[in-house]
Design an enzyme around this catalytic site. Structure first.
Site, mmCIF file in Angstrom:
data_model
loop_
_atom_site.group_PDB
_atom_site.id
_atom_site.type_symbol
_atom_site.label_atom_id
_atom_site.label_comp_id
_atom_site.label_asym_id
_atom_site.label_seq_id
_atom_site.Cartn_x
_atom_site.Cartn_y
_atom_site.Cartn_z
ATOM 1 N N ASP A 181 1.846 -0.350 -3.347
ATOM 2 C CA ASP A 181 2.296 -0.565 -1.973
ATOM 3 C C ASP A 181 3.411 0.427 -1.704
ATOM 4 O OD1 ASP A 181 0.563 -2.711 -1.502
ATOM 5 O OD2 ASP A 181 2.005 -4.183 -2.214
ATOM 6 N N ASP A 215 -4.274 -2.772 2.831
ATOM 7 C CA ASP A 215 -3.818 -4.039 3.410
ATOM 8 C C ASP A 215 -3.926 -4.000 4.933
ATOM 9 O OD1 ASP A 215 -3.131 -4.881 0.829
ATOM 10 O OD2 ASP A 215 -1.063 -4.179 1.032
#
Length: 194
Positions: free
Chosen positions: A143, A157
């Site tokens: 991330d 995501d």
């Protein structure tokens, strides 16, 4: 020369079926294109993030509100469930299987795009789960987009969220996977593109 009247409906039915197959293939192609583009963008962005941002100070994009910094996430959204990484791998695999099976009934371009975003995002995070440390099916997802007081996430995501939101909207509007709308929507004159 005269043609049999019974052969005319057969030709029309065959033509309709061929058109439906061609339309179905174009929707499947749209799904695969959306999934492929999403997957490629996710993998490319993660590669750049790891090579340029990892072990560095966060890079401010919009002050401290939006920054770029690499976080290895063993859990799901908002780092929940970090102790059950293998479960998220199984869920991602199940999502991929469900989308592949659902694509057989696909006759709607908006649904093709929604499922393509979902598939590409699931494959992007699944790739991390399989190939990244600490091991196969236990890998941590990369991330790197950090929004202050919210979360750190990646493009996969974002694609999953956008695909899910589009699916909810399509369901609310009454557009089904096969491109048809319920009878009450048709009767009321509400026309939604399939």
């Amino acid at each position: 020369m005269t043609t049999s009247s019974s052969s005319q409906p057969q030709r029309e039915t065959a033509g309709t079926e061929a058109g439906a197959r061609a339309l179905s293939k174009s929707h499947l192609a749209a799904l695969l294109a959306a999934a492929g583009l999403t997957y490629a963008l996710d993998l490319g962005s993660k590669f750049l993030a790891v090579s340029r941002l990892e072990n560095h100070e966060p890079v401010g994009v919009v002050g401290r509100v939006l920054t770029l910094q690499v976080i290895r996430n063993s859990g799901a959204a908002f780092s929940m469930g970090q102790a059950v990484t293998a479960v998220f791998t199984a869920i991602a695999l199940a999502v991929v299987v469900v989308i592949v099976r659902a694509s057989r009934k696909l006759h709607s371009l908006p649904w093709a795009l929604a499922l393509g975003l979902l598939l590409g995002g699931a494959l992007g995070n699944l790739t991390d789960r399989i190939f990244r440390a600490p091991g196969v099916f236990r890998g941590h997802v990369v991330d790197f987009i950090s929004v202050q007081h919210f979360a750190v996430f990646n493009l996969a995501d974002s694609a999953i969220v956008c695909g899910g939101a589009l699916m909810i909207l399509l369901s609310f509007l009454g557009v089904s996977l096969d491109g048809t709308a319920p009878q009450d929507r048709r009767d009321s004159g509400i026309v939604v593109p399939g």
